[in-house]
Design a protein around this motif. Structure first.
Motif, short mmCIF file in Angstrom:
data_model
loop_
_atom_site.label_atom_id
_atom_site.label_comp_id
_atom_site.label_asym_id
_atom_site.label_seq_id
_atom_site.Cartn_x
_atom_site.Cartn_y
_atom_site.Cartn_z
N CYS A 282 5.22 -3.16 -6.33
CA CYS A 282 5.45 -2.34 -4.85
C CYS A 282 5.42 -1.55 -5.66
CB CYS A 282 6.03 -2.75 -4.24
SG CYS A 282 5.83 -3.85 -3.08
N ALA A 283 4.21 -0.03 -5.56
CA ALA A 283 4.60 1.08 -6.26
C ALA A 283 4.91 2.15 -6.15
CB ALA A 283 2.97 0.89 -6.87
N ALA A 284 6.00 2.98 -6.35
CA ALA A 284 6.35 4.51 -5.49
C ALA A 284 5.80 5.03 -6.52
CB ALA A 284 7.81 3.96 -6.55
N TRP A 285 5.60 6.27 -5.79
CA TRP A 285 4.62 7.50 -5.90
C TRP A 285 5.88 8.35 -6.56
CZ3 TRP A 285 -0.07 8.38 -7.91
CH2 TRP A 285 -0.55 7.60 -7.51
N ALA A 286 5.77 9.28 -7.60
CA ALA A 286 6.44 10.15 -8.70
C ALA A 286 6.33 11.53 -7.56
CB ALA A 286 5.80 10.87 -9.70
N LEU B 212 0.93 -1.28 -0.18
CA LEU B 212 0.25 0.23 -0.23
C LEU B 212 1.16 1.52 0.05
CD1 LEU B 212 -1.99 -1.29 2.78
CD2 LEU B 212 -2.41 -1.58 0.68
N SER B 213 0.09 2.47 -0.45
CA SER B 213 1.09 3.57 -0.96
C SER B 213 0.71 4.76 -0.84
CB SER B 213 2.40 3.34 -2.16
OG SER B 213 3.01 4.33 -1.88
N PHE B 214 0.61 5.59 -0.37
CA PHE B 214 -0.04 6.92 -0.09
C PHE B 214 0.27 7.73 -1.54
CE2 PHE B 214 -2.22 6.22 3.43
CZ PHE B 214 -4.01 6.73 3.14
N SER B 215 0.16 8.96 -2.46
CA SER B 215 0.63 9.25 -3.15
C SER B 215 1.25 10.75 -1.70
CB SER B 215 -0.50 10.18 -4.34
OG SER B 215 -1.65 10.78 -3.35
N PRO B 216 2.10 10.88 -2.95
CA PRO B 216 2.58 12.69 -2.18
C PRO B 216 1.92 13.24 -1.77
CG PRO B 216 4.15 11.24 -3.65
CD PRO B 216 2.54 11.12 -3.60
N GLU C 92 6.52 -2.36 3.51
CA GLU C 92 5.34 -1.59 2.12
C GLU C 92 4.02 -1.71 2.03
OE1 GLU C 92 5.81 -0.52 -1.45
OE2 GLU C 92 7.76 0.74 -0.65
N GLN C 93 3.60 -3.06 3.53
CA GLN C 93 1.53 -3.18 4.05
C GLN C 93 1.72 -2.22 4.73
OE1 GLN C 93 2.23 -6.77 5.38
NE2 GLN C 93 1.32 -7.91 4.09
N ILE C 94 2.21 -0.53 5.78
CA ILE C 94 1.52 0.09 5.45
C ILE C 94 2.25 1.31 5.10
CG2 ILE C 94 2.75 1.26 8.50
CD1 ILE C 94 4.06 -1.14 9.08
N THR C 95 1.80 2.68 5.22
CA THR C 95 1.74 3.86 4.90
C THR C 95 0.93 4.68 5.51
OG1 THR C 95 1.63 4.52 3.09
CG2 THR C 95 -0.37 3.25 3.05
N TRP C 96 1.82 6.15 5.18
CA TRP C 96 1.16 6.84 6.14
C TRP C 96 0.45 8.32 5.38
CZ3 TRP C 96 3.27 7.02 11.69
CH2 TRP C 96 3.06 8.22 12.03
N GLN C 97 -1.26 8.53 5.37
CA GLN C 97 -1.38 9.69 4.75
C GLN C 97 -0.82 10.63 5.06
OE1 GLN C 97 -5.40 10.42 5.01
NE2 GLN C 97 -5.66 10.80 2.57
N PRO C 98 -0.28 11.43 4.01
CA PRO C 98 0.34 12.91 4.65
C PRO C 98 -1.05 13.38 4.15
CG PRO C 98 1.13 11.67 2.03
CD PRO C 98 0.44 11.30 2.37
N VAL C 99 -0.65 14.90 5.11
CA VAL C 99 -2.74 15.61 5.06
C VAL C 99 -1.97 16.88 5.72
CG1 VAL C 99 -3.76 13.70 6.01
CG2 VAL C 99 -2.74 14.84 7.97
N GLU C 100 -3.22 17.77 5.18
CA GLU C 100 -2.09 18.92 5.68
C GLU C 100 -2.32 19.61 7.35
OE1 GLU C 100 -4.81 21.50 3.14
OE2 GLU C 100 -3.65 20.98 1.32
#
Length: 279
Positions: free
Chosen positions: A51-55, A5-9, A271-279
């Motif tokens: 396993c996807a890596a985001w730009a 799992l991977s949140f976008s930046p 990468e079964q753990i991902t942290w969502q960036p939030v404002e």
């Protein structure tokens, strides 16, 4: 069964590795509500997910398909880069885990991707330019410094190698246990599992060591660099999901008391753990 799992930046999308080698991306808000999922540009016959890596600008993902690197924009045609890797003795399998957790990472400035392979650490430009092998030590993970000038690479030994991106010079070696080392997204701090000390945070030269948890590993940084989520594997509390202050302040907090482990994998993957960036 899914992995990586991977949140976008920008925190608005979530990429998920699916069986048969495909990747899906779905919009997601800060309350966890998701929209329609889209399958990205590739589907193979593999039994395990990619396993996807985001730009850095959240416009595309990249992932490995055997020794080929795929760059798949959310809008547009995917690009497949082949014939850049070098065969090594013992074959092309990864050293620790498959699918390879954190084996691909875009540089924060977006100019190049680092790729960990049994043949070493490679840099592949996102525009013009040929792939080049930066370091020859067999690698299973890569993580960039925030200024795109250095990398920390998980390698055989077990050890982590801090490398200068300009010329591949080894700047430091760090002893690691299970799982990939990861650079803070905002400063020169690296978190990793030390086989003798648990989860630690250090400077790139190994100094200013902070022990976050005696039994922690597989850390994931928050986007502000202040906290870590990780797995705890103590004899009396195996497979807890924990959160801790990266500076070592206070006691770690238990998020999930007991984590189920897929029968298809012997360990929870980073990468079964991902942290969502939030404002």
């Amino acid at each position: 069964e899914v992995a990586c799992l991977s949140f976008s930046p920008d925190g608005t999308m979530l990429a998920v590795g699916m069986p048969a080698g495909s990747v899906i991306v779905m919009p997601i808000d800060q309350q966890g509500q998701t929209g329609d999922a889209a399958r990205l540009g590739f589907a193979g016959e593999r039994e395990t997910p990619h396993c996807a890596a985001w730009a850095p600008d959240s416009s595309a993902v990249a992932f490995l398909d055997d020794s080929a690197l795929l760059m798949v924009p959310l809008a547009g045609e995917p690009q497949r880069i082949e014939d850049w890797d070098i065969a090594v003795r013992g074959g092309g399998s990864f050293l620790i885990d498959y699918p390879p957790d954190r084996a691909v990472q875009w540089s924060p400035d977006g100019s190049v991707m680092a790729v960990a392979r049994p043949s070493g650490t490679w840099l592949i430009p996102t525009g013009d330019g040929a792939p080049r092998r930066l370091h020859e030590t067999p690698a299973f993970s890569v993580s960039w410094s925030p200024d795109s000038t250095q990398l920390v690479v998980g390698s055989r030994g077990p050890q982590a190698v801090v490398i200068r991106a300009a010329d591949g010079m080894t700047l430091a070696e760090l002893p690691i246990g299970y799982g990939p080392p990861v650079w803070s997204p905002v400063e020169d701090r690296i978190a990793f599992s030390d086989a003798g000390a648990g989860l630690v945070v250090v400077r790139p030269d190994g100094s200013d060591r902070i022990v976050v948890d005696d039994h922690g590993y597989n850390p994931t940084w928050s986007s502000d660099g202040r906290q870590l989520i990780y797995i705890q594997d103590a004899a009396s509390a195996a497979w807890r999901l924990m959160m801790a202050d990266a500076a070592g302040a206070g006691e770690p907090v238990t998020l999930v008391e007991s984590i189920a482990i897929s029968s298809a994998r012997s360990f929870p993957a980073a990468e079964q753990i991902t942290w969502q960036p939030v404002e």
